[in-house]
Scaffold this active site. Sequence first.
Site, PDB file in Angstrom:
ATOM      1  N   CYS A  81      13.253  12.409   5.004  1.00 34.25           N
ATOM      2  CA  CYS A  81      13.454  12.020   6.395  1.00 34.25           C
ATOM      3  C   CYS A  81      14.859  12.408   6.826  1.00 34.25           C
ATOM      4  O   CYS A  81      15.125  12.608   7.998  1.00 34.25           O
ATOM      5  CB  CYS A  81      13.228  10.527   6.562  1.00 34.25           C
ATOM      6  SG  CYS A  81      14.204   9.546   5.446  1.00 34.25           S
ATOM      7  N   LYS A 105       0.852  -1.194   0.000  1.00 35.00           N
ATOM      8  CA  LYS A 105       0.000   0.000   0.000  1.00 35.00           C
ATOM      9  C   LYS A 105       0.884   1.239   0.000  1.00 35.00           C
ATOM     10  O   LYS A 105       1.447   1.627   1.023  1.00 35.00           O
ATOM     11  CB  LYS A 105      -0.926   0.051   1.220  1.00 35.00           C
ATOM     12  CG  LYS A 105      -1.991   1.126   1.013  1.00 35.00           C
ATOM     13  CD  LYS A 105      -2.491   1.772   2.277  1.00 35.00           C
ATOM     14  CE  LYS A 105      -1.640   2.876   2.799  1.00 35.00           C
ATOM     15  NZ  LYS A 105      -1.553   4.089   1.991  1.00 35.00           N
ATOM     16  N   GLU A 163       9.885  17.678  13.951  1.00 37.60           N
ATOM     17  CA  GLU A 163      10.093  17.509  12.508  1.00 37.60           C
ATOM     18  C   GLU A 163       9.137  18.436  11.749  1.00 37.60           C
ATOM     19  O   GLU A 163       7.923  18.378  11.955  1.00 37.60           O
ATOM     20  CB  GLU A 163       9.834  16.053  12.090  1.00 37.60           C
ATOM     21  CG  GLU A 163      10.174  15.809  10.628  1.00 37.60           C
ATOM     22  CD  GLU A 163       9.899  14.379  10.175  1.00 37.60           C
ATOM     23  OE1 GLU A 163       8.803  13.858  10.448  1.00 37.60           O
ATOM     24  OE2 GLU A 163      10.794  13.796   9.526  1.00 37.60           O
ATOM     25  N   GLN A 170       0.217  19.899   4.224  1.00 38.11           N
ATOM     26  CA  GLN A 170       1.641  20.033   4.538  1.00 38.11           C
ATOM     27  C   GLN A 170       2.057  21.505   4.476  1.00 38.11           C
ATOM     28  O   GLN A 170       2.830  21.985   5.295  1.00 38.11           O
ATOM     29  CB  GLN A 170       2.451  19.179   3.551  1.00 38.11           C
ATOM     30  CG  GLN A 170       3.890  18.958   3.931  1.00 38.11           C
ATOM     31  CD  GLN A 170       4.066  18.275   5.285  1.00 38.11           C
ATOM     32  OE1 GLN A 170       3.159  17.605   5.764  1.00 38.11           O
ATOM     33  NE2 GLN A 170       5.218  18.484   5.900  1.00 38.11           N
ATOM     34  N   VAL A 228       2.359   7.934  13.411  1.00 37.24           N
ATOM     35  CA  VAL A 228       1.627   6.787  12.861  1.00 37.24           C
ATOM     36  C   VAL A 228       2.395   5.489  13.137  1.00 37.24           C
ATOM     37  O   VAL A 228       1.823   4.486  13.575  1.00 37.24           O
ATOM     38  CB  VAL A 228       1.395   6.963  11.340  1.00 37.24           C
ATOM     39  CG1 VAL A 228       0.805   5.701  10.737  1.00 37.24           C
ATOM     40  CG2 VAL A 228       0.483   8.155  11.074  1.00 37.24           C
ATOM     41  N   GLY A 229       3.700   5.503  12.901  1.00 45.48           N
ATOM     42  CA  GLY A 229       4.517   4.290  13.017  1.00 45.48           C
ATOM     43  C   GLY A 229       4.457   3.675  14.409  1.00 45.48           C
ATOM     44  O   GLY A 229       4.288   2.466  14.558  1.00 45.48           O
ATOM     45  N   GLY A 259       7.207   6.067   7.444  1.00 44.33           N
ATOM     46  CA  GLY A 259       6.325   7.229   7.518  1.00 44.33           C
ATOM     47  C   GLY A 259       6.593   7.991   8.799  1.00 44.33           C
ATOM     48  O   GLY A 259       7.692   7.919   9.358  1.00 44.33           O
ATOM     49  N   SER A 260       5.598   8.685   9.277  1.00 42.51           N
ATOM     50  CA  SER A 260       5.795   9.551  10.435  1.00 42.51           C
ATOM     51  C   SER A 260       5.890   8.730  11.733  1.00 42.51           C
ATOM     52  O   SER A 260       5.350   7.627  11.818  1.00 42.51           O
ATOM     53  CB  SER A 260       4.632  10.536  10.535  1.00 42.51           C
ATOM     54  OG  SER A 260       3.424   9.817  10.656  1.00 42.51           O
ATOM     55  N   GLU A 262      10.469   2.695   9.830  1.00 42.56           N
ATOM     56  CA  GLU A 262      11.406   3.806   9.634  1.00 42.56           C
ATOM     57  C   GLU A 262      10.589   5.076   9.734  1.00 42.56           C
ATOM     58  O   GLU A 262       9.596   5.229   9.016  1.00 42.56           O
ATOM     59  CB  GLU A 262      12.101   3.707   8.269  1.00 42.56           C
ATOM     60  CG  GLU A 262      13.108   2.581   8.170  1.00 42.56           C
ATOM     61  CD  GLU A 262      14.201   2.655   9.215  1.00 42.56           C
ATOM     62  OE1 GLU A 262      14.437   3.747   9.767  1.00 42.56           O
ATOM     63  OE2 GLU A 262      14.795   1.615   9.518  1.00 42.56           O
TER      64      GLU A 262
HETATM   65  P1  NAD Z   1       2.492   9.126   7.164  1.00 38.01           P
HETATM   66  O1  NAD Z   1       2.874   8.510   8.452  1.00 38.01           O
HETATM   67  O2  NAD Z   1       1.349  10.079   7.154  1.00 38.01           O
HETATM   68  O3  NAD Z   1       2.091   7.989   6.107  1.00 38.01           O
HETATM   69  C1  NAD Z   1       2.988   6.962   5.734  1.00 38.01           C
HETATM   70  C2  NAD Z   1       2.191   5.798   5.166  1.00 38.01           C
HETATM   71  O4  NAD Z   1       1.395   5.254   6.211  1.00 38.01           O
HETATM   72  C3  NAD Z   1       1.206   6.187   4.060  1.00 38.01           C
HETATM   73  O5  NAD Z   1       1.118   5.130   3.126  1.00 38.01           O
HETATM   74  C4  NAD Z   1      -0.093   6.337   4.797  1.00 38.01           C
HETATM   75  O6  NAD Z   1      -1.232   6.133   3.982  1.00 38.01           O
HETATM   76  C5  NAD Z   1       0.033   5.229   5.826  1.00 38.01           C
HETATM   77  N1  NAD Z   1      -0.771   5.431   7.044  1.00 38.01           N
HETATM   78  C6  NAD Z   1      -1.218   6.574   7.589  1.00 38.01           C
HETATM   79  N2  NAD Z   1      -1.947   6.316   8.695  1.00 38.01           N
HETATM   80  C7  NAD Z   1      -1.936   4.968   8.858  1.00 38.01           C
HETATM   81  C8  NAD Z   1      -2.493   4.079   9.821  1.00 38.01           C
HETATM   82  N3  NAD Z   1      -3.213   4.523  10.850  1.00 38.01           N
HETATM   83  N4  NAD Z   1      -2.278   2.761   9.667  1.00 38.01           N
HETATM   84  C9  NAD Z   1      -1.515   2.281   8.650  1.00 38.01           C
HETATM   85  N5  NAD Z   1      -0.979   3.072   7.694  1.00 38.01           N
HETATM   86  C10 NAD Z   1      -1.176   4.405   7.808  1.00 38.01           C
HETATM   87  O7  NAD Z   1       3.805   9.780   6.551  1.00 38.01           O
HETATM   88  P2  NAD Z   1       3.973  10.597   5.194  1.00 38.01           P
HETATM   89  O8  NAD Z   1       3.391  11.961   5.382  1.00 38.01           O
HETATM   90  O9  NAD Z   1       3.504   9.782   4.036  1.00 38.01           O
HETATM   91  O10 NAD Z   1       5.569  10.702   5.082  1.00 38.01           O
HETATM   92  C11 NAD Z   1       6.327  11.636   5.771  1.00 38.01           C
HETATM   93  C12 NAD Z   1       6.960  11.028   7.000  1.00 38.01           C
HETATM   94  O11 NAD Z   1       7.699   9.882   6.634  1.00 38.01           O
HETATM   95  C13 NAD Z   1       7.962  11.945   7.668  1.00 38.01           C
HETATM   96  O12 NAD Z   1       7.784  11.879   9.070  1.00 38.01           O
HETATM   97  C14 NAD Z   1       9.309  11.361   7.267  1.00 38.01           C
HETATM   98  O13 NAD Z   1      10.368  11.639   8.139  1.00 38.01           O
HETATM   99  C15 NAD Z   1       8.989   9.922   7.217  1.00 38.01           C
HETATM  100  N6  NAD Z   1       9.952   9.197   6.391  1.00 38.01           N
HETATM  101  C16 NAD Z   1      10.867   8.409   7.023  1.00 38.01           C
HETATM  102  C17 NAD Z   1      11.822   7.732   6.277  1.00 38.01           C
HETATM  103  C18 NAD Z   1      12.852   6.861   6.940  1.00 38.01           C
HETATM  104  O14 NAD Z   1      13.427   6.025   6.272  1.00 38.01           O
HETATM  105  N7  NAD Z   1      13.108   7.023   8.231  1.00 38.01           N
HETATM  106  C19 NAD Z   1      11.837   7.871   4.886  1.00 38.01           C
HETATM  107  C20 NAD Z   1      10.885   8.692   4.283  1.00 38.01           C
HETATM  108  C21 NAD Z   1       9.936   9.351   5.046  1.00 38.01           C
END
Ligand code: NAD
Length: 496
Positions: free
Chosen positions: A284, A175, A385, A331, A232-233, A228-229, A250
């Site tokens: 990130c 996804k 961040e 954003q 959420v993570g 992702g963030s 990550e």
């Molecule tokens: P996000 O957390 O909003 O979303 C990331 C993914 O998770 C998307 O596919 C989203 O649809 C999904 N998601 C959102 N809520 C969810 C839930 N409740 N359950 C399961 N999946 C869910 O992040 P974003 O805005 O897409 O990306 C930006 C963030 O990602 C920043 O915080 C950035 O630092 C981080 N990031 C980290 C790395 C790394 O390797 N450490 C790399 C790239 C981006």
Amino acid sequence: MAEIVRNFIDGQWTESLSGETFERRNPADTDEMVGVVTKSAKADVDGAMRAARQAFRAWRLFPAPKRGEILFRAGELLAKRKQELGELETREMGKVLPEGLGDVQEAIDTAYYMAGEGRRLSGETIPSELPDKDCKSLRVPLGVCALITPWNFPIAIPAWKLMPALVSGNTVVFKPSSYTSVAASKLVEILEEAGLPKGVLNLIHGRGEDIGEYLATHPETDGVSFTGSTAVGEKLAAKCLGLGKKVSCEMGGKNAIIIMDDAKLDLAVEGAVWGGFGTAGQRCTATSRVVVHRDVYDRFLRLFSGAASRLRLGNGLLEGTDVGPVINPVQMEKVLNYIEIGRKEGARLLIGGKAYREGACARGYFIEPTIFGEVEPEMRIAQEEIFGPVVAVLKAGDLNEAIKIVNGTRYGLVSAIYTQDVNRSAIAERELDTGIVYINASTIGAEIQLPFGGTKKSGLGQKEAGGRGGALDMFTKWKVVYRDYSGKLQKAQIDR
Ligand code: NAD
């Protein structure tokens, strides 16, 4: 022309059972429709999981070198279509074309690297303490993996997850972020064309709240790899770990460059500009803070502000554009709000500070490269961040203070130091509490043959990418086998 983007389930491109769609528009010019995407329903996720479970039976037995050959072919197809895919990334996500092409290149490199792992997925043979007995450890796949990715690296991050998951013998339900569904579907198209059997890779589309969590916590999911963030993570990891799934996350960062008084200042300025404003700060690994030795602080600020104010904003497909838009209005509002917070906290706004709406940029989500000086370590703009083109510059009296400032956030993804002193670089390397440290380079530039990931709130579970301690450790589990060919009962660890 707008692309029509569908689910990919059990080898078929299909419309969602929801019958609904959502749009992808160019963040540099919202008049341009990039794609119309099917919005997956939970029933689509169930179908994808069933297909992945069924396909796992044969895929885990498919020889790993042959799995690697499919990835190699995918690498070749990506290379052939690199220009087209780079341009698509720029249109869908906004990063400037050279960065879009770089993103595709990272996926090509990952495909070739992981193809090689198909011939190297080795365990160990270890001598037994008993005669006529052998012992070995081997890697086995987890089963069905849920891969959830963000929008800022639309092809590279999915490739970082897909390639090791597949070469290890897992099947996948993927996804991508709903902001980059079009680019993600191209990667899946390429893996299909490269020869993946049906059901091995399945693709669904939609928001995380709607289907991401459902997918990750699904009873058929064995492993969850999320980028992702942090907000959420962490929540997702807690749920999935509670359900007994293997999880790797990550997450966010608050990366910093230290600039010492002996640094090559021009080089450090270039590094800060690239790290701070590349991808409009939406990495990130973006340089969100610069911690400067007090003896070069004023000079650095002058040079840094001068260089950043010369950056040209615009559509990333146009030659000469340095900085593209941010991804979406939410954003944009978040970043502008942080700029307001910085002002209210008493930091000194040196350049930028507002939305940029000149000419054609009025139709996109552009923010001026923004630098704050006189930032204190406890300010929110130095702690949280921002994920946009905003850099906080802080002052430090010596190396120890600089390291303390860098380590003084909840994140731990990347740090960097500019110094000509080998002793200082060695101390920084040892003391900086981040997953990645750069010496005389910016916070950006990870290579795929090394593990990638952070400490503290930046990473949880196994790291991404290659090498020892990298993604294969996420996508496999160890099995240990003892074989006794003595023909009699032998007891290990029992006193005789
Ligand atoms: P996000 O957390 O909003 O979303 C990331 C993914 O998770 C998307 O596919 C989203 O649809 C999904 N998601 C959102 N809520 C969810 C839930 N409740 N359950 C399961 N999946 C869910 O992040 P974003 O805005 O897409 O990306 C930006 C963030 O990602 C920043 O915080 C950035 O630092 C981080 N990031 C980290 C790395 C790394 O390797 N450490 C790399 C790239 C981006």
